[in-house]
Structure formats: C-alpha cells, structure tokens
Write a protein that holds these residues in place. Structure first.
Motif, PDB file in Angstrom:
ATOM      1  N   SER A 165      -1.267-131.669  44.785  1.00 48.84           N
ATOM      2  CA  SER A 165      -0.589-130.508  44.527  1.00 48.84           C
ATOM      3  C   SER A 165      -2.061-129.337  44.263  1.00 48.84           C
ATOM      4  N   LYS A 196      -3.099-125.239  43.577  1.00 44.42           N
ATOM      5  CA  LYS A 196      -2.656-123.914  42.535  1.00 44.42           C
ATOM      6  C   LYS A 196      -3.546-122.493  43.243  1.00 44.42           C
ATOM      7  N   GLU A 244      -3.485-118.890  42.832  1.00 48.59           N
ATOM      8  CA  GLU A 244      -3.124-117.780  41.844  1.00 48.59           C
ATOM      9  C   GLU A 244      -2.551-116.803  42.585  1.00 48.59           C
ATOM     10  N   THR A 283       6.022-120.834  41.309  1.00 52.90           N
ATOM     11  CA  THR A 283       5.111-122.023  40.592  1.00 52.90           C
ATOM     12  C   THR A 283       2.930-121.379  41.225  1.00 52.90           C
ATOM     13  N   LYS A 284       3.562-120.706  42.556  1.00 55.19           N
ATOM     14  CA  LYS A 284       2.236-120.465  43.559  1.00 55.19           C
ATOM     15  C   LYS A 284       1.503-122.028  43.254  1.00 55.19           C
ATOM     16  N   THR A 285       2.501-122.728  44.072  1.00 57.36           N
ATOM     17  CA  THR A 285       1.294-124.406  44.442  1.00 57.36           C
ATOM     18  C   THR A 285       1.814-124.480  46.370  1.00 57.36           C
ATOM     19  N   THR A 300       2.640-128.270  47.609  1.00 59.55           N
ATOM     20  CA  THR A 300       1.911-129.684  47.336  1.00 59.55           C
ATOM     21  C   THR A 300       1.740-130.712  48.890  1.00 59.55           C
ATOM     22  N   LYS A 340      -7.209-124.277  44.354  1.00 58.43           N
ATOM     23  CA  LYS A 340      -7.427-125.516  43.446  1.00 58.43           C
ATOM     24  C   LYS A 340      -6.925-126.428  42.961  1.00 58.43           C
ATOM     25  N   ILE A 349      -4.753-128.744  41.606  1.00 62.17           N
ATOM     26  CA  ILE A 349      -3.768-129.792  39.722  1.00 62.17           C
ATOM     27  C   ILE A 349      -3.803-131.504  39.803  1.00 62.17           C
TER      28      ILE A 349
END
Length: 86
Positions: A20, A22, A24, A54-56, A58, A83, A85
C-alpha cells in the motif's frame, strides 16, 4: 493433475506480494488514472487499485520480476511522490 495445480498455486503465492502506497498530492480522478496507468505498465505488477478518497494505491506484484522501488519510480514518472505505508 490436482497436485500439479496445488504446486503451481503455492509457487505463485510465494512470490505474490501486496504493498500500500500513500500518494498525498493526488487530488482528482485524472491523478488516479495517471498513477494507475503508470503502475500497470511495470512488468510484474498483477493488480492495481488507486483510491482518491484515501489517496492510496494498493499494488499486487510478483517479487521475482519487480520490487517496490520500481513501483515508486513509476509513480514518480507521473510527477507524484509515493510513500510505502504497508
């Protein structure tokens, strides 16, 4: 035949990983599309989900073909910073 299938599945599972990330700076649907397309182009990536709320991202990948640094590099190629996580 069943044993061969089980062996194949176990072998695939040993090298399949998920991470996962991130991101931003992501703020619109175009951002998610650009990031998803860049990651999908990386050889060894098997599945990508990018979520704006969620600004993610996967990412499922085969660790024998690609590593996390390659995935982060693909994100950076779209002018975003990722980044890890999880």
């Amino acid at each position: 035949m069943k044993k061969l299938f089980v062996l194949f599945f176990i072998t695939i599972s040993l090298f399949a990983k998920e991470v996962s990330i991130k991101v931003e700076q992501m703020h619109c649907p175009l951002c998610t599309t650009m990031i998803k397309q860049a990651i999908k182009k990386v050889d060894g990536v098997t599945k990508v989900k990018v979520k704006l709320p969620t600004k993610t991202a996967t990412v499922n990948y085969d660790e024998t073909k690609v590593n996390i640094a390659d995935i982060l590099k693909a994100i950076k190629s779209t002018s975003y910073e990722g980044k890890v996580i999880k």
